[in-house]
Design a protein around this motif. Sequence first.
Motif, PDB file in Angstrom:
ATOM      1  N   UNK A  81       0.851  -1.257   0.024  1.00 32.31           N
ATOM      2  CA  UNK A  81      -0.046  -0.154   0.090  1.00 32.31           C
ATOM      3  C   UNK A  81       1.004   1.208  -0.202  1.00 32.31           C
ATOM      4  N   UNK A  82       1.951   1.368   0.741  1.00 33.33           N
ATOM      5  CA  UNK A  82       2.822   2.393   0.652  1.00 33.33           C
ATOM      6  C   UNK A  82       3.512   2.599  -0.842  1.00 33.33           C
ATOM      7  N   UNK A  83       3.796   1.317  -1.276  1.00 34.70           N
ATOM      8  CA  UNK A  83       4.365   1.453  -2.658  1.00 34.70           C
ATOM      9  C   UNK A  83       3.473   2.258  -3.549  1.00 34.70           C
ATOM     10  N   UNK A  84       2.003   1.827  -3.500  1.00 39.09           N
ATOM     11  CA  UNK A  84       1.079   2.325  -4.320  1.00 39.09           C
ATOM     12  C   UNK A  84       0.835   3.965  -4.106  1.00 39.09           C
ATOM     13  N   UNK A  85       1.046   4.258  -2.623  1.00 42.65           N
ATOM     14  CA  UNK A  85       0.853   5.763  -2.358  1.00 42.65           C
ATOM     15  C   UNK A  85       1.972   6.471  -2.898  1.00 42.65           C
ATOM     16  N   UNK A  86       3.092   5.920  -3.019  1.00 40.32           N
ATOM     17  CA  UNK A  86       4.376   6.693  -3.502  1.00 40.32           C
ATOM     18  C   UNK A  86       3.820   6.739  -5.121  1.00 40.32           C
ATOM     19  N   UNK A  87       3.344   5.891  -5.775  1.00 42.12           N
ATOM     20  CA  UNK A  87       2.992   6.017  -7.293  1.00 42.12           C
ATOM     21  C   UNK A  87       2.044   6.979  -7.232  1.00 42.12           C
ATOM     22  N   UNK A  88       0.957   7.123  -6.451  1.00 41.22           N
ATOM     23  CA  UNK A  88      -0.248   8.226  -6.363  1.00 41.22           C
ATOM     24  C   UNK A  88       0.619   9.602  -5.913  1.00 41.22           C
ATOM     25  N   UNK A  89       1.518   9.619  -5.357  1.00 46.41           N
ATOM     26  CA  UNK A  89       2.260  10.857  -5.057  1.00 46.41           C
ATOM     27  C   UNK A  89       3.333  11.239  -6.187  1.00 46.41           C
ATOM     28  N   UNK A  90       3.483  10.454  -7.001  1.00 43.06           N
ATOM     29  CA  UNK A  90       4.576  10.728  -8.159  1.00 43.06           C
ATOM     30  C   UNK A  90       3.660  10.722  -9.357  1.00 43.06           C
ATOM     31  N   UNK A  91       2.410  10.840  -9.491  1.00 41.78           N
ATOM     32  CA  UNK A  91       1.493  10.801 -10.612  1.00 41.78           C
ATOM     33  C   UNK A  91       0.674  12.085 -10.691  1.00 41.78           C
ATOM     34  N   UNK A  92       0.429  12.658 -11.774  1.00 40.67           N
ATOM     35  CA  UNK A  92      -0.669  13.586 -11.716  1.00 40.67           C
ATOM     36  C   UNK A  92      -1.894  13.173 -12.155  1.00 40.67           C
ATOM     37  N   UNK A  93      -2.828  14.082 -12.028  1.00 42.02           N
ATOM     38  CA  UNK A  93      -4.199  14.033 -12.430  1.00 42.02           C
ATOM     39  C   UNK A  93      -4.571  13.524 -13.820  1.00 42.02           C
ATOM     40  N   UNK A  94      -3.411  14.276 -14.566  1.00 41.69           N
ATOM     41  CA  UNK A  94      -3.423  14.084 -16.107  1.00 41.69           C
ATOM     42  C   UNK A  94      -2.799  12.831 -16.479  1.00 41.69           C
ATOM     43  N   UNK A 134      18.028   6.946  -5.974  1.00 37.33           N
ATOM     44  CA  UNK A 134      17.098   7.884  -4.970  1.00 37.33           C
ATOM     45  C   UNK A 134      16.982   9.294  -5.037  1.00 37.33           C
ATOM     46  N   UNK A 135      16.196   9.861  -5.116  1.00 33.79           N
ATOM     47  CA  UNK A 135      15.840  11.451  -4.868  1.00 33.79           C
ATOM     48  C   UNK A 135      15.334  11.737  -3.419  1.00 33.79           C
ATOM     49  N   UNK A 136      16.456  12.105  -2.469  1.00 38.72           N
ATOM     50  CA  UNK A 136      16.110  12.264  -1.138  1.00 38.72           C
ATOM     51  C   UNK A 136      15.059  13.350  -0.864  1.00 38.72           C
ATOM     52  N   UNK A 137      15.138  14.281  -1.912  1.00 38.21           N
ATOM     53  CA  UNK A 137      14.414  15.744  -1.916  1.00 38.21           C
ATOM     54  C   UNK A 137      13.168  15.716  -2.634  1.00 38.21           C
ATOM     55  N   UNK A 138      12.709  14.403  -2.893  1.00 38.31           N
ATOM     56  CA  UNK A 138      11.472  14.337  -3.894  1.00 38.31           C
ATOM     57  C   UNK A 138      10.376  14.846  -3.215  1.00 38.31           C
ATOM     58  N   UNK A 139       9.446  15.268  -3.858  1.00 41.63           N
ATOM     59  CA  UNK A 139       8.091  16.169  -3.421  1.00 41.63           C
ATOM     60  C   UNK A 139       7.066  15.504  -4.326  1.00 41.63           C
ATOM     61  N   UNK A 140       5.807  15.312  -3.839  1.00 38.45           N
ATOM     62  CA  UNK A 140       4.721  14.783  -4.488  1.00 38.45           C
ATOM     63  C   UNK A 140       4.900  15.767  -6.002  1.00 38.45           C
ATOM     64  N   UNK A 141       4.425  14.846  -6.952  1.00 42.28           N
ATOM     65  CA  UNK A 141       4.424  15.564  -8.334  1.00 42.28           C
ATOM     66  C   UNK A 141       3.525  16.711  -8.530  1.00 42.28           C
ATOM     67  N   UNK A 142       2.429  16.632  -7.944  1.00 43.20           N
ATOM     68  CA  UNK A 142       1.465  17.764  -7.978  1.00 43.20           C
ATOM     69  C   UNK A 142       1.417  18.972  -7.243  1.00 43.20           C
ATOM     70  N   UNK A 143       2.664  18.972  -6.418  1.00 46.37           N
ATOM     71  CA  UNK A 143       2.799  20.154  -5.462  1.00 46.37           C
ATOM     72  C   UNK A 143       3.474  21.301  -6.429  1.00 46.37           C
ATOM     73  N   UNK A 144       4.207  20.798  -7.547  1.00 46.14           N
ATOM     74  CA  UNK A 144       4.787  21.913  -8.429  1.00 46.14           C
ATOM     75  C   UNK A 144       6.130  21.845  -8.192  1.00 46.14           C
TER      76      UNK A 144
END
Length: 144
Positions: A81-94, A134-144
């Motif tokens: 589930x955490x893996x899938x949440x990371x996918x959701x965080x690194x994806x956009x609504x588009x 690894x990008x240790x400074x990664x942020x969710x994709x939709x935060x810009x």
Amino acid sequence: MSREDAAARRLYAWEDRVVAPRDTSLVPFAQLQALVDHVWAAEGLRFPPRVRPLPRQARRTVARATRLAIEAPPELPSWVLLHELAHAMTSTAEGESAGHGPAFVGLYLGLLVRHARMPEAELVASLRTAGIDIDLAARPAFLG
């Protein structure tokens, strides 16, 4: 084999070797949305993806995620589930996605450390040994 396929295979092998043995918990489908909502809010995010059943024809898929939805079977290991949440965080609504690249790995690592209480230094060392960027400074994709 594409570059993404190779990265995914390395990551899946790493998960089988390092992550899965550390977390054997299973979350029933009925509790998945509450867990998604909790993790999403704890990460300071709003509007979590909705959990819905994985289609029956997805026989080889454990689970899958986009920014808007996580599809899951009747029960799911919490680390998946955490893996899938990371996918959701690194994806956009588009529909744009970071795949299993460094941004995904960085966010996933943070989720494992904060929500599954896994040791960060050991995970980072094992990722580097496995040749996974690894990008240790990664942020969710939709935060810009």
